[in-house]
Design an enzyme around this catalytic site. Structure first.
Site, PDB file in Angstrom:
ATOM      1  N   ASP A  25      43.720  48.965  29.365  1.00  0.00           N
ATOM      2  CA  ASP A  25      42.420  48.425  28.938  1.00  0.00           C
ATOM      3  C   ASP A  25      41.034  49.196  29.386  1.00  0.00           C
ATOM      4  O   ASP A  25      41.144  50.214  30.221  1.00  0.00           O
ATOM      5  CB  ASP A  25      42.098  46.890  29.179  1.00  0.00           C
ATOM      6  CG  ASP A  25      40.912  46.275  28.685  1.00  0.00           C
ATOM      7  OD1 ASP A  25      40.858  46.461  27.278  1.00  0.00           O
ATOM      8  OD2 ASP A  25      40.061  45.972  29.470  1.00  0.00           O
ATOM      9  N   ASP A  27      37.117  48.514  28.271  1.00  0.00           N
ATOM     10  CA  ASP A  27      35.839  47.802  29.091  1.00  0.00           C
ATOM     11  C   ASP A  27      36.248  46.687  30.048  1.00  0.00           C
ATOM     12  O   ASP A  27      37.162  46.001  29.998  1.00  0.00           O
ATOM     13  CB  ASP A  27      35.286  46.888  27.717  1.00  0.00           C
ATOM     14  CG  ASP A  27      34.785  47.826  26.781  1.00  0.00           C
ATOM     15  OD1 ASP A  27      33.736  48.737  26.686  1.00  0.00           O
ATOM     16  OD2 ASP A  27      35.126  47.669  25.510  1.00  0.00           O
ATOM     17  N   ASP A 195      41.644  43.523  32.858  1.00  0.00           N
ATOM     18  CA  ASP A 195      40.543  42.766  33.339  1.00  0.00           C
ATOM     19  C   ASP A 195      40.403  41.259  33.180  1.00  0.00           C
ATOM     20  O   ASP A 195      39.777  40.709  33.609  1.00  0.00           O
ATOM     21  CB  ASP A 195      39.303  43.320  33.438  1.00  0.00           C
ATOM     22  CG  ASP A 195      38.628  43.098  32.001  1.00  0.00           C
ATOM     23  OD1 ASP A 195      39.277  43.482  31.024  1.00  0.00           O
ATOM     24  OD2 ASP A 195      37.226  42.793  31.931  1.00  0.00           O
TER      25      ASP A 195
END
Length: 239
Positions: A25, A27, A195
């Protein structure tokens, strides 16, 4: 939800030895982009003569794609503006807001963001193990590619898929399924590193193992409450 015990989680070396590729991922996982979001969104709001929004509120809205983010921001600020809000209010403003946001975000992309400590070291470790790397983000591809290049991360990935690459976004499993198909790898041997619960839910539904970083956004909720195979405080721990 109680935090899984360390003994219940597989250690990273055995987990990495059982995968052929890693989907990462962007961001909140590789780059802290909250400053970019804050700057672009508030420039947009000023242009539309709407109230500003602070970073704490934006952080809780990030993760499900720019379209969801923008609609969440508009709902928040229109309520602050004292408007009797319904879905039509947001949709009436959305086209001009989206055009403004895109313009401002592309103008500042990467200027108010920073690569998290340990990210490059972690990517280098994964490469040294011969693992194939793909970046999969809900961020529009037109935002993701220049950001990765600006931060010196683009060269680690053989493919980059943004939130507009497939019909649906994470937490839907489709982006992971399609990414595994593009790689030609089995889902059970393709690790997702993210995240948030979006990444974990998508990975679980797709049949991919998943590792989550502890420092990202996760809609403002503790990430250790999410169902994942492992948590790391830095991508350097991917060894």
């Amino acid at each position: 939800m109680p935090e899984p015990s360390a003994a219940a989680l597989p250690s990273l070396p055995p987990l990495l030895s059982r995968v052929d590729a890693v989907i990462v991922d962007l961001d909140g996982t590789m780059v802290d982009t909250m400053g970019d979001f804050n700057e672009a969104i508030n420039r947009m709001l000023r242009e539309l003569a709407l109230p500003s929004i602070d970073g704490q509120h934006i952080e809780h809205m990030v993760g499900k794609g720019s379209e969801h983010l923008l609609r969440s921001v508009l709902k928040h600020v229109l309520t602050l503006d004292g408007r009797a809000l319904d879905a039509m209010d947001i949709e009436a403003i959305y086209p001009s807001a989206w055009a403004s946001y895109q313009r401002h975000y592309l103008a500042i992309n990467g200027q108010f963001s920073a690569v998290y400590a340990g990210v490059e070291e972690g990517l280098q470790v994964l490469q040294s193990r011969g693992l194939r790397l793909v970046c999969l983000t809900n961020k529009p591809t037109s935002f993701a590619l220049p950001l990765l290049k600006a931060k010196g991360l683009g060269g680690y990935f053989e493919m980059v898929f943004g939130g507009d690459a497939f019909e649906r976004k994470k937490p839907d499993p489709l982006p992971l399924i399609k990414t595994c198909e593009a790689l030609g790898t089995a889902r059970a041997r393709t690790l997702m590193v993210g995240d948030s619960s979006n990444d974990a839910q998508a990975a679980r539904a797709a049949g991919c193992p998943v590792v989550l970083v502890t420092y990202g956004y996760n809609h403002g909720q503790p990430v250790r409450g999410v169902d994942a195979d492992r948590f790391v405080d830095s991508l350097k721990q991917l060894r």
